[in-house]
Write a protein that holds these residues in place. Structure first.
Motif, PDB file in Angstrom:
ATOM      1  N   ALA A 130       0.729  -1.029   0.184  1.00 39.79           N
ATOM      2  CA  ALA A 130      -0.092  -0.203  -0.180  1.00 39.79           C
ATOM      3  C   ALA A 130       0.724   1.336  -0.015  1.00 39.79           C
ATOM      4  O   ALA A 130       0.456   2.389  -0.552  1.00 39.79           O
ATOM      5  CB  ALA A 130      -1.002   0.102   1.169  1.00 39.79           C
ATOM      6  N   TYR A 131       2.017   1.310   0.626  1.00 41.81           N
ATOM      7  CA  TYR A 131       2.774   2.507   0.760  1.00 41.81           C
ATOM      8  C   TYR A 131       4.181   2.015   0.156  1.00 41.81           C
ATOM      9  O   TYR A 131       4.610   0.689   0.183  1.00 41.81           O
ATOM     10  CB  TYR A 131       2.902   2.938   2.452  1.00 41.81           C
ATOM     11  CG  TYR A 131       1.508   3.211   2.886  1.00 41.81           C
ATOM     12  CD1 TYR A 131       1.051   4.327   2.695  1.00 41.81           C
ATOM     13  CD2 TYR A 131       0.925   2.059   3.613  1.00 41.81           C
ATOM     14  CE1 TYR A 131      -0.099   4.557   3.096  1.00 41.81           C
ATOM     15  CE2 TYR A 131      -0.228   2.389   4.087  1.00 41.81           C
ATOM     16  CZ  TYR A 131      -0.853   3.467   3.870  1.00 41.81           C
ATOM     17  OH  TYR A 131      -2.333   3.782   4.384  1.00 41.81           O
ATOM     18  N   PRO A 132       5.104   2.958  -0.017  1.00 37.15           N
ATOM     19  CA  PRO A 132       6.284   2.489  -0.457  1.00 37.15           C
ATOM     20  C   PRO A 132       7.224   1.672   0.353  1.00 37.15           C
ATOM     21  O   PRO A 132       7.957   0.922   0.122  1.00 37.15           O
ATOM     22  CB  PRO A 132       7.156   4.114  -0.594  1.00 37.15           C
ATOM     23  CG  PRO A 132       6.030   5.157  -0.851  1.00 37.15           C
ATOM     24  CD  PRO A 132       4.759   4.370   0.043  1.00 37.15           C
ATOM     25  N   TRP A 133       7.127   2.066   1.695  1.00 37.35           N
ATOM     26  CA  TRP A 133       7.758   0.950   2.583  1.00 37.35           C
ATOM     27  C   TRP A 133       7.091  -0.229   3.106  1.00 37.35           C
ATOM     28  O   TRP A 133       7.887  -1.044   3.593  1.00 37.35           O
ATOM     29  CB  TRP A 133       7.922   1.891   3.900  1.00 37.35           C
ATOM     30  CG  TRP A 133       6.720   2.454   4.665  1.00 37.35           C
ATOM     31  CD1 TRP A 133       5.864   1.826   5.437  1.00 37.35           C
ATOM     32  CD2 TRP A 133       6.180   3.968   4.225  1.00 37.35           C
ATOM     33  NE1 TRP A 133       5.036   2.701   5.629  1.00 37.35           N
ATOM     34  CE2 TRP A 133       4.974   3.840   5.087  1.00 37.35           C
ATOM     35  CE3 TRP A 133       6.817   4.720   3.564  1.00 37.35           C
ATOM     36  CZ2 TRP A 133       4.220   4.962   4.995  1.00 37.35           C
ATOM     37  CZ3 TRP A 133       5.896   5.909   3.653  1.00 37.35           C
ATOM     38  CH2 TRP A 133       5.000   6.150   4.195  1.00 37.35           C
ATOM     39  N   GLY A 134       5.761  -0.286   2.888  1.00 41.28           N
ATOM     40  CA  GLY A 134       5.044  -1.367   3.118  1.00 41.28           C
ATOM     41  C   GLY A 134       3.525  -1.587   3.165  1.00 41.28           C
ATOM     42  O   GLY A 134       3.192  -0.561   2.459  1.00 41.28           O
ATOM     43  N   GLY A 140       5.989   9.116  10.618  1.00 42.31           N
ATOM     44  CA  GLY A 140       7.310   9.003  10.916  1.00 42.31           C
ATOM     45  C   GLY A 140       8.476   8.804   9.662  1.00 42.31           C
ATOM     46  O   GLY A 140       9.763   8.671   9.800  1.00 42.31           O
ATOM     47  N   LEU A 141       7.723   8.057   8.666  1.00 40.04           N
ATOM     48  CA  LEU A 141       8.547   7.458   7.413  1.00 40.04           C
ATOM     49  C   LEU A 141       8.385   8.678   6.327  1.00 40.04           C
ATOM     50  O   LEU A 141       8.755   8.417   5.406  1.00 40.04           O
ATOM     51  CB  LEU A 141       8.067   6.212   7.193  1.00 40.04           C
ATOM     52  CG  LEU A 141       8.173   5.156   8.310  1.00 40.04           C
ATOM     53  CD1 LEU A 141       7.800   3.884   7.505  1.00 40.04           C
ATOM     54  CD2 LEU A 141       9.711   5.047   8.616  1.00 40.04           C
ATOM     55  N   ALA A 142       7.447   9.838   6.501  1.00 41.40           N
ATOM     56  CA  ALA A 142       7.237  10.580   5.280  1.00 41.40           C
ATOM     57  C   ALA A 142       6.946  11.965   5.938  1.00 41.40           C
ATOM     58  O   ALA A 142       6.488  11.971   6.926  1.00 41.40           O
ATOM     59  CB  ALA A 142       6.188  10.159   4.355  1.00 41.40           C
ATOM     60  N   ASN A 143       7.229  13.029   5.320  1.00 36.58           N
ATOM     61  CA  ASN A 143       6.624  14.525   5.693  1.00 36.58           C
ATOM     62  C   ASN A 143       5.315  14.662   5.180  1.00 36.58           C
ATOM     63  O   ASN A 143       5.097  15.230   4.231  1.00 36.58           O
ATOM     64  CB  ASN A 143       7.866  15.260   5.067  1.00 36.58           C
ATOM     65  CG  ASN A 143       7.402  16.897   5.670  1.00 36.58           C
ATOM     66  OD1 ASN A 143       6.628  17.138   6.512  1.00 36.58           O
ATOM     67  ND2 ASN A 143       8.223  17.942   4.869  1.00 36.58           N
ATOM     68  N   LEU A 144       4.497  14.261   5.967  1.00 41.10           N
ATOM     69  CA  LEU A 144       2.837  14.418   5.829  1.00 41.10           C
ATOM     70  C   LEU A 144       2.359  15.383   7.073  1.00 41.10           C
ATOM     71  O   LEU A 144       3.084  15.701   7.953  1.00 41.10           O
ATOM     72  CB  LEU A 144       2.253  13.258   5.641  1.00 41.10           C
ATOM     73  CG  LEU A 144       2.588  12.340   4.351  1.00 41.10           C
ATOM     74  CD1 LEU A 144       2.369  10.976   4.364  1.00 41.10           C
ATOM     75  CD2 LEU A 144       1.789  12.942   3.116  1.00 41.10           C
ATOM     76  N   ALA A 145       1.313  15.642   6.810  1.00 43.35           N
ATOM     77  CA  ALA A 145       0.565  16.680   7.966  1.00 43.35           C
ATOM     78  C   ALA A 145       0.478  16.068   9.286  1.00 43.35           C
ATOM     79  O   ALA A 145       0.823  16.785  10.222  1.00 43.35           O
ATOM     80  CB  ALA A 145      -0.895  16.762   7.555  1.00 43.35           C
ATOM     81  N   ASP A 160      14.213   5.356   5.842  1.00 45.31           N
ATOM     82  CA  ASP A 160      13.376   4.071   6.200  1.00 45.31           C
ATOM     83  C   ASP A 160      12.132   4.121   5.520  1.00 45.31           C
ATOM     84  O   ASP A 160      11.523   3.068   5.608  1.00 45.31           O
ATOM     85  CB  ASP A 160      13.317   4.085   7.746  1.00 45.31           C
ATOM     86  CG  ASP A 160      14.303   3.864   8.427  1.00 45.31           C
ATOM     87  OD1 ASP A 160      15.424   3.171   7.822  1.00 45.31           O
ATOM     88  OD2 ASP A 160      14.222   3.902   9.631  1.00 45.31           O
ATOM     89  N   GLY A 161      11.679   5.260   4.892  1.00 43.29           N
ATOM     90  CA  GLY A 161      10.459   5.319   4.034  1.00 43.29           C
ATOM     91  C   GLY A 161      10.899   4.960   2.422  1.00 43.29           C
ATOM     92  O   GLY A 161       9.790   5.056   1.796  1.00 43.29           O
ATOM     93  N   ALA A 162      11.927   4.343   2.259  1.00 43.58           N
ATOM     94  CA  ALA A 162      12.322   4.061   0.921  1.00 43.58           C
ATOM     95  C   ALA A 162      11.430   3.079   0.272  1.00 43.58           C
ATOM     96  O   ALA A 162      10.970   2.150   0.954  1.00 43.58           O
ATOM     97  CB  ALA A 162      13.887   3.618   0.797  1.00 43.58           C
TER      98      ALA A 162
END
Length: 242
Positions: A130-134, A140-145, A160-162
């Motif tokens: 579903a997401y790039p990391w899993g 904390g794995l992406a700069n979102l709101a 770690d969000g790669a």
């Protein structure tokens, strides 16, 4: 003037499980009920289809304000605002395309904007994550709101969000232009609009910016740039295989 070389990630040819099955849209919508996201926004991802994607390269991170500054100086465009290590934002699609043409002319390395399917392939890899990391959203794995940063951060802040191919910032920080003009996927439900006349530009953006919520972190989430000021919209480069 020296032009900074692109840090490329090589994406092998493979099968992309593009989009979301129509029968799962209600479930996906329910998981984001706290965000007041409309189910029809997810319906644009349907139907799920296995798509063959040829090998290509994609920049590991978005174009930064520092990289954009060289282009701006040479072409007479306004200099970007913000730290050199942050992604450039507020970029029109036509200017992103012009940057690609400028970079190609200056370096001899033919670059372009990624197609929408290439972007999703780079984010998703070979599986149905579903997401790039899993499969599970993790703050904390992406700069979102939900991070509360209040603006962009240096590109590559969240290793770690790669994605499975080592591509960074494919969720959050800045929304990203693709080369693809929006249209419903073949076989889309009738409720999916044929055009998005309310968008500031017809091209699809992916990934979400720092002020977007976790629904835009999903690899399948396709949307337009709806803010006429293009707040938060940047881009990354793509190219054919090396």
């Amino acid at each position: 003037m020296m032009i900074e070389a692109v840090d490329w990630a090589d994406i092998p040819a493979g099968t992309l499980l593009r989009g979301t099955p129509a029968e799962r849209v209600r479930e996906v919508s329910a998981r984001h009920a706290d965000l007041d996201v409309r189910p029809e926004w997810f319906l644009k991802e349907a139907p799920r289809q296995a798509v063959q994607v040829a090998a290509f390269r994609i920049a590991r991170t978005p174009v930064t304000t520092g990289q954009w500054a060289a282009f701006a100086r040479e072409t007479g465009r306004p200099l970007p605002v913000g730290p050199a290590s942050h992604p450039v934002t507020g970029v029109r699609w036509s200017d992103a395309a012009a940057y690609c043409a400028w970079y190609t002319a200056r370096t001899g390395d033919a670059v372009r904007l990624p197609e929408e399917t290439e972007w999703e392939r780079a984010a998703r890899g070979d599986d149905d994550r579903a997401y790039p990391w899993g499969e599970v959203y993790r703050q904390g794995l992406a700069n979102l709101a939900d991070l509360g940063a209040g603006g962009t951060l240096p590109v590559g802040t969240f290793p770690d969000g790669a994605s499975p191919f080592g591509v960074l910032d494919m969720a959050g920080n800045c929304d990203e232009w693709t080369a693809t003009v929006y249209a419903p996927y073949p076989g889309a439900p009738q409720a999916v609009p044929a055009v998005e006349s309310w968008a500031a530009d017809p091209h699809v953006t992916r990934g979400g910016a720092w002020f977007h919520h976790r629904d835009l972190a999903r690899c399948a989430r396709r949307h337009g740039a709806y803010d006429p000021d293009l707040t938060g919209v940047g881009f990354r480069l793509a190219a054919g295989p090396a």
